[in-house]
Design an enzyme around this catalytic site. Sequence first.
Site, PDB file in Angstrom:
ATOM      1  N   ASP A 212      -6.669 -42.497  -7.335  1.00  0.00           N
ATOM      2  CA  ASP A 212      -7.623 -41.776  -8.170  1.00  0.00           C
ATOM      3  C   ASP A 212      -8.551 -42.772  -8.873  1.00  0.00           C
ATOM      4  OD1 ASP A 212      -8.413 -39.255  -9.683  1.00  0.00           O
ATOM      5  OD2 ASP A 212      -7.825 -40.545 -11.350  1.00  0.00           O
ATOM      6  N   GLU A 248     -10.313 -43.174  -3.930  1.00  0.00           N
ATOM      7  CA  GLU A 248     -11.367 -42.250  -4.328  1.00  0.00           C
ATOM      8  C   GLU A 248     -12.550 -43.045  -4.857  1.00  0.00           C
ATOM      9  OE1 GLU A 248     -12.939 -38.910  -7.332  1.00  0.00           O
ATOM     10  OE2 GLU A 248     -11.664 -40.547  -7.983  1.00  0.00           O
TER      11      GLU A 248
HETATM   12  C1  AAO Z   1     -11.209 -34.218 -19.244  1.00  0.00           C
HETATM   13  C2  AAO Z   1     -12.343 -33.448 -19.906  1.00  0.00           C
HETATM   14  C3  AAO Z   1     -13.340 -34.421 -20.494  1.00  0.00           C
HETATM   15  C4  AAO Z   1     -12.637 -35.353 -21.472  1.00  0.00           C
HETATM   16  C5  AAO Z   1     -11.518 -36.071 -20.756  1.00  0.00           C
HETATM   17  C6  AAO Z   1     -10.707 -36.983 -21.660  1.00  0.00           C
HETATM   18  O1  AAO Z   1     -12.974 -32.627 -18.932  1.00  0.00           O
HETATM   19  O2  AAO Z   1     -14.347 -33.674 -21.162  1.00  0.00           O
HETATM   20  O3  AAO Z   1     -13.547 -36.291 -21.971  1.00  0.00           O
HETATM   21  O4  AAO Z   1     -10.629 -35.096 -20.193  1.00  0.00           O
HETATM   22  O5  AAO Z   1     -10.148 -36.260 -22.691  1.00  0.00           O
HETATM   23  C7  AAO Z   1     -10.458 -34.810 -14.063  1.00  0.00           C
HETATM   24  C8  AAO Z   1     -11.583 -33.902 -14.532  1.00  0.00           C
HETATM   25  C9  AAO Z   1     -12.181 -34.363 -15.841  1.00  0.00           C
HETATM   26  C10 AAO Z   1     -11.100 -34.550 -16.871  1.00  0.00           C
HETATM   27  C11 AAO Z   1     -10.145 -35.613 -16.329  1.00  0.00           C
HETATM   28  C12 AAO Z   1      -9.003 -35.947 -17.282  1.00  0.00           C
HETATM   29  O6  AAO Z   1     -12.580 -33.856 -13.519  1.00  0.00           O
HETATM   30  O7  AAO Z   1     -13.094 -33.363 -16.282  1.00  0.00           O
HETATM   31  O8  AAO Z   1     -11.668 -34.972 -18.110  1.00  0.00           O
HETATM   32  O9  AAO Z   1      -9.543 -35.085 -15.114  1.00  0.00           O
HETATM   33  O10 AAO Z   1      -8.321 -34.805 -17.647  1.00  0.00           O
HETATM   34  C13 AAO Z   1     -16.353 -39.505 -11.689  1.00  0.00           C
HETATM   35  C14 AAO Z   1     -15.337 -40.507 -11.173  1.00  0.00           C
HETATM   36  C15 AAO Z   1     -14.303 -39.888 -10.277  1.00  0.00           C
HETATM   37  C16 AAO Z   1     -13.699 -38.621 -10.880  1.00  0.00           C
HETATM   38  C17 AAO Z   1     -14.843 -37.682 -11.169  1.00  0.00           C
HETATM   39  C18 AAO Z   1     -14.368 -36.365 -11.767  1.00  0.00           C
HETATM   40  O11 AAO Z   1     -16.005 -41.547 -10.494  1.00  0.00           O
HETATM   41  O12 AAO Z   1     -13.271 -40.850 -10.092  1.00  0.00           O
HETATM   42  O13 AAO Z   1     -15.736 -38.302 -12.107  1.00  0.00           O
HETATM   43  N1  AAO Z   1     -12.687 -38.028 -10.008  1.00  0.00           N
HETATM   44  C19 AAO Z   1     -11.231 -38.297 -10.256  1.00  0.00           C
HETATM   45  C20 AAO Z   1     -10.389 -37.057 -10.066  1.00  0.00           C
HETATM   46  C21 AAO Z   1     -10.670 -36.073 -11.169  1.00  0.00           C
HETATM   47  C22 AAO Z   1     -10.237 -36.651 -12.507  1.00  0.00           C
HETATM   48  C23 AAO Z   1     -10.438 -38.109 -12.598  1.00  0.00           C
HETATM   49  C24 AAO Z   1     -10.921 -38.880 -11.574  1.00  0.00           C
HETATM   50  C25 AAO Z   1      -9.922 -38.780 -13.792  1.00  0.00           C
HETATM   51  O14 AAO Z   1     -10.599 -36.541  -8.785  1.00  0.00           O
HETATM   52  O15 AAO Z   1     -10.037 -34.830 -10.942  1.00  0.00           O
HETATM   53  O16 AAO Z   1     -10.992 -36.032 -13.575  1.00  0.00           O
HETATM   54  O17 AAO Z   1      -8.542 -39.063 -13.528  1.00  0.00           O
HETATM   55  C26 AAO Z   1     -21.473 -39.581 -10.528  1.00  0.00           C
HETATM   56  C27 AAO Z   1     -20.644 -40.770 -10.126  1.00  0.00           C
HETATM   57  C28 AAO Z   1     -19.218 -40.394  -9.850  1.00  0.00           C
HETATM   58  C29 AAO Z   1     -18.645 -39.589 -11.008  1.00  0.00           C
HETATM   59  C30 AAO Z   1     -19.546 -38.360 -11.228  1.00  0.00           C
HETATM   60  C31 AAO Z   1     -19.028 -37.452 -12.324  1.00  0.00           C
HETATM   61  O18 AAO Z   1     -21.653 -38.718  -9.397  1.00  0.00           O
HETATM   62  O19 AAO Z   1     -21.172 -41.343  -8.955  1.00  0.00           O
HETATM   63  O20 AAO Z   1     -18.463 -41.567  -9.663  1.00  0.00           O
HETATM   64  O21 AAO Z   1     -17.311 -39.184 -10.681  1.00  0.00           O
HETATM   65  O22 AAO Z   1     -20.844 -38.832 -11.538  1.00  0.00           O
HETATM   66  O23 AAO Z   1     -19.055 -38.138 -13.520  1.00  0.00           O
HETATM   67  C32 AAO Z   1     -24.834 -36.463  -7.927  1.00  0.00           C
HETATM   68  C33 AAO Z   1     -24.790 -37.955  -7.683  1.00  0.00           C
HETATM   69  C34 AAO Z   1     -23.378 -38.463  -7.848  1.00  0.00           C
HETATM   70  C35 AAO Z   1     -22.961 -38.179  -9.236  1.00  0.00           C
HETATM   71  C36 AAO Z   1     -23.008 -36.684  -9.385  1.00  0.00           C
HETATM   72  C37 AAO Z   1     -22.600 -36.217 -10.740  1.00  0.00           C
HETATM   73  O24 AAO Z   1     -24.072 -35.769  -6.933  1.00  0.00           O
HETATM   74  O25 AAO Z   1     -25.229 -38.209  -6.382  1.00  0.00           O
HETATM   75  O26 AAO Z   1     -23.274 -39.838  -7.615  1.00  0.00           O
HETATM   76  O27 AAO Z   1     -24.319 -36.212  -9.171  1.00  0.00           O
HETATM   77  O28 AAO Z   1     -23.491 -36.719 -11.697  1.00  0.00           O
END
Ligand code: AAO
Length: 511
Positions: A212, A248
């Site tokens: 992850d 990931e």
């Molecule tokens: C939760 C709450 C938050 C709070 C946090 C801490 O929702 O509000 O601040 O707790 O209290 C999951 C949930 C999160 C959650 C977290 C912990 O999705 O909402 O937060 O559990 O409970 C990035 C990472 C990627 C991650 C993804 C969700 O790079 O690793 O965000 N995925 C994994 C898991 C996921 C998990 C976590 C990681 C954490 O699969 O389930 O989170 O363990 C860009 C970047 C990406 C980035 C995205 C989103 O993407 O490139 O790397 O992913 O932004 O931030 C276009 C662009 C694309 C861009 C996208 C979005 O498509 O081309 O590049 O737009 O802007």
Amino acid sequence: MRLLLLLSAVGLCWAQYDPHTQYGRTSIVHLFEWRWVDIALECERYLAPRGFGGVQVSPPNENIIITNPFRPWWERYQPISYKICSRSGSEDEFRNMVTRCNNVGVRIYVDAVINHMCGEGNGAGTNSICGSYYNSHNREFPAVPYSGWDFNDGKCKTGSGGIESYNDAAQVRDCRLTGLLDLALEKDYVRTKIADYMNHLIDIGVAGFRLDAAKHMWPGDIKAVLDKLHNLNTKWFSAGSRPFIFQEVIDLGGEAITSSEYFGNGRVTEFKYGAKLGTVIRRWNGEKMAYLKNWGEGWGFVPTDRALVFVDNHDNQRGHGAGGASILTFWDARMYKMAVGFMLAHPYGFTRVMSSYRWDRNFQNGKDVNDWIGPPNNNGATKEVTINPDTTCGNGWVCEHRWRQIRNMVAFRNVANGQPFANWWDNGSNQVAFGRGNKAFIVFNNDDWSLSTTLQTGLPAGTYCDVISGDKIDGYCTGIKVYVGGDGKAQFSISNSAEDPFIAIHVDAKL
Ligand code: AAO
């Protein structure tokens, strides 16, 4: 002897790219949020007989309990300790699942959350699955144990302490991802604690890991952890087998970090795959299926032997992560089946099928405000996956992997394994067809008019059962029959209003 040495050296250094599925099984399924007892049963009653290679399971370690909102799925991405203790079940139940699945040749891959612990704003307490104490303010996790020294607070250079720009690789790796306390993986102590956790799982019998948030860790730090890992358990795997690793890394282009930086450690998730395939099947941005002729590396994807591919994942099926609105999910069932069918027929990448639960979507200004809803539950206790008389799932579980079209395409991919991409045909628009050597052939009609044409299938003469509209059962076909002549050609007709506008045949479905 020299050849043997060379072969074993090659075998060793390739091993982390190899899923170690049983011979001839070529896909895995993500049983998102399933309980271990249900996965054990599913391995025995469905996945093994249907030729699935393995299961990606939700994080098995202890996490924080979030009650506002009530028990979101994402609480499992906020570790409190590395005890095997989650709402999917206890360590005993986990062990029982791994043993029973391995015994029927179905592998288990663990979603390893090792980049961080819980969010910084969670205060202190014992509100975690097994009651382990935490103090997020002081960075104390005594059940590991981790303390303030083990986090990147000093290393992160942004004013907020969080990731502020994806154009700066250092902050993506050293700062907090959405407030999650970022572990200092440069420390040998931290690497050892993480490796101990993963080795515990390896010794139980898991075959590998999804890492992850791998993008948020330095590739060299990941390598240092992987170097500490045991070989797989020889009860089920040959001696010297290395754990399968898929990282990931979201790389849609245009950011500081590229997925190629991670190839040395293992495979990477290819997020362009689902984003592009969804765009093509939806016919957005002028895309058409005819353009899929050079699908794969030709579309700028990572090399096939480094790719873990999927149509949707647990994040982007609900608007988290990356991929955006083009991502197809079970909510768009007709297009989704075509996309998954295309993925499983095409030789590119190692394929993962998604298996979901339903939730009450509620779009406000284009965003689903219910994107947090956890698995079907009674007061937080995850519900059993019940099986209906027609083999679909009950209790709110979608079980895409049990949909006939998807389950039969998993078998198609097994039959086609190792066969070259062959006999491509297209009408210049959204009617396309291709085969896999002389074993399998598939035809799609995603245009607004009917398809009726004769195509070279590459298959031996005979009558075949279309595995999309039906099944071959006791030598009979419950769906459309396709007659392949001695010249390998067959006539296909697919209405644009067909329930599923595609046909797939293979040598195991020959009548
Ligand atoms: C939760 C709450 C938050 C709070 C946090 C801490 O929702 O509000 O601040 O707790 O209290 C999951 C949930 C999160 C959650 C977290 C912990 O999705 O909402 O937060 O559990 O409970 C990035 C990472 C990627 C991650 C993804 C969700 O790079 O690793 O965000 N995925 C994994 C898991 C996921 C998990 C976590 C990681 C954490 O699969 O389930 O989170 O363990 C860009 C970047 C990406 C980035 C995205 C989103 O993407 O490139 O790397 O992913 O932004 O931030 C276009 C662009 C694309 C861009 C996208 C979005 O498509 O081309 O590049 O737009 O802007």
